[in-house]
Scaffold this motif. Structure first.
Motif, PDB file in Angstrom:
ATOM      1  N   LEU A 114     -12.589 -13.588  -8.187  1.00 18.30           N
ATOM      2  CA  LEU A 114     -12.355 -13.643  -6.745  1.00 18.30           C
ATOM      3  C   LEU A 114     -13.679 -13.890  -6.035  1.00 18.30           C
ATOM      4  CD1 LEU A 114      -9.813 -10.740  -6.109  1.00 18.30           C
ATOM      5  CD2 LEU A 114      -9.362 -13.161  -6.541  1.00 18.30           C
ATOM      6  N   ARG A 115     -13.622 -14.632  -4.909  1.00 25.33           N
ATOM      7  CA  ARG A 115     -14.839 -14.987  -4.190  1.00 25.33           C
ATOM      8  C   ARG A 115     -15.271 -13.858  -3.266  1.00 25.33           C
ATOM      9  NH1 ARG A 115     -16.411 -17.302   0.694  1.00 25.33           N
ATOM     10  NH2 ARG A 115     -18.209 -18.713   0.583  1.00 25.33           N
ATOM     11  N   GLY A 116     -16.543 -13.525  -3.335  1.00 28.34           N
ATOM     12  CA  GLY A 116     -17.147 -12.576  -2.410  1.00 28.34           C
ATOM     13  C   GLY A 116     -18.285 -13.260  -1.677  1.00 28.34           C
ATOM     14  N   ALA A 117     -18.566 -12.850  -0.440  1.00 29.14           N
ATOM     15  CA  ALA A 117     -19.616 -13.501   0.340  1.00 29.14           C
ATOM     16  C   ALA A 117     -20.203 -12.540   1.349  1.00 29.14           C
ATOM     17  CB  ALA A 117     -19.067 -14.739   1.045  1.00 29.14           C
ATOM     18  N   VAL A 118     -21.506 -12.700   1.598  1.00 27.10           N
ATOM     19  CA  VAL A 118     -22.209 -11.945   2.638  1.00 27.10           C
ATOM     20  C   VAL A 118     -23.053 -12.934   3.426  1.00 27.10           C
ATOM     21  CG1 VAL A 118     -22.249  -9.818   1.281  1.00 27.10           C
ATOM     22  CG2 VAL A 118     -24.158 -11.430   1.116  1.00 27.10           C
ATOM     23  N   THR A 119     -23.364 -12.621   4.668  1.00 26.75           N
ATOM     24  CA  THR A 119     -24.129 -13.546   5.504  1.00 26.75           C
ATOM     25  C   THR A 119     -25.263 -12.824   6.211  1.00 26.75           C
ATOM     26  OG1 THR A 119     -22.696 -13.213   7.427  1.00 26.75           O
ATOM     27  CG2 THR A 119     -22.092 -14.971   5.906  1.00 26.75           C
ATOM     28  N   LEU A 120     -26.250 -13.596   6.577  1.00 20.60           N
ATOM     29  CA  LEU A 120     -27.353 -13.084   7.388  1.00 20.60           C
ATOM     30  C   LEU A 120     -27.958 -14.227   8.186  1.00 20.60           C
ATOM     31  CD1 LEU A 120     -30.246 -13.996   5.876  1.00 20.60           C
ATOM     32  CD2 LEU A 120     -29.591 -12.170   4.322  1.00 20.60           C
ATOM     33  N   GLY A 121     -28.473 -13.895   9.353  1.00 18.29           N
ATOM     34  CA  GLY A 121     -29.142 -14.892  10.185  1.00 18.29           C
ATOM     35  C   GLY A 121     -30.642 -14.821   9.973  1.00 18.29           C
TER      36      GLY A 121
END
Length: 230
Positions: A114-121
């Motif tokens: 399963l795809r997991g994702a995190v983000t940051l600027g």
């Protein structure tokens, strides 16, 4: 009469085996190629701001992922992790007060497949290098993987076993050149469409005028013929 069909049967079995093997390889290659922590976009404009998404679709072997620790490269003007209800966030800072690493811990481990994702600027400035490397440590229920390898000059990054996510920093003109070309093409297409519409309108007007002239001529001929009969 007995006919020996062994060669034909052997060829058929070989063909079937080849097709099955090819299908398995075709499915396996993309899986192997995608077995890493990736970053998107992989290109930012110098001096600009951007949002990076770090994603994965695998665990450590088959073990679910519990956390990602992303180390920040030098040369970033700012770092702002994105709040996510599926992850808790721990921010580490260096002596200069800038963010040095961010750890995202999953509230529920992400299963393998399963795809997991995190983000940051992030913000860039004049001191930002042309290449930004973000080493990532992926922790799982069982085991962990360090995505920290960087390709040497001339080395294919795809040949690395555990490549680190890399973002290229480019000049604004280079980054926007494609957009400008696309805008120019769009303008040219709009101009061509407008010219075609004008041409169609002019052609319709010409046909209308021609029809009117033909109608008048037919009326004159009919009047003359009537007068001759009278």
């Amino acid at each position: 009469m007995n006919i020996d069909v062994t060669p034909r049967t052997t060829r058929r079995r070989t063909l079937v085996a080849g097709l099955v093997g090819g299908a398995v390889l075709a499915l396996a290659v993309p899986t192997m190629a995608s077995a890493h922590v990736g970053v998107s976009p992989d290109e930012l404009v110098a001096g600009d701001h951007g949002t990076l998404t770090f994603s994965f679709s695998h665990g450590c072997e088959d073990s679910p992922t519990t956390a990602l620790r992303i180390t920040m490269p030098e040369g970033l003007a700012s770092v702002a992790p994105t709040i996510d209800a599926d992850w808790t966030i721990d921010v580490e800072r260096g002596d200069d007060g800038l963010v040095s690493a961010v750890t995202y811990t999953a509230l529920t481990p992400v299963p393998n497949g399963l795809r997991g994702a995190v983000t940051l600027g992030i913000g860039l400035d004049d001191s930002t290098p042309d290449t930004l490397v973000f080493p990532v440590v992926q922790t799982c229920v069982t085991g962990s993987t360090e995505w920290t390898q960087v390709a040497e000059d001339g080395e294919d990054p795809h040949s690395l076993d555990a490549p680190a996510p890399v973002v290229s920093v480019v000049e604004g003109s280079a980054a926007h050149g494609g957009h400008e070309d696309a805008d120019a093409d769009a303008d040219a297409a709009d101009a061509a469409a407008a010219a075609a519409d004008q041409g169609q309108n002019a052609l319709g007007t010409a046909f209308g005028a021609g029809g009117l002239v033909a109608g008048v001529a037919a009326l004159v001929v009919a009047i003359l013929a009537y007068r001759r009969r009278v």
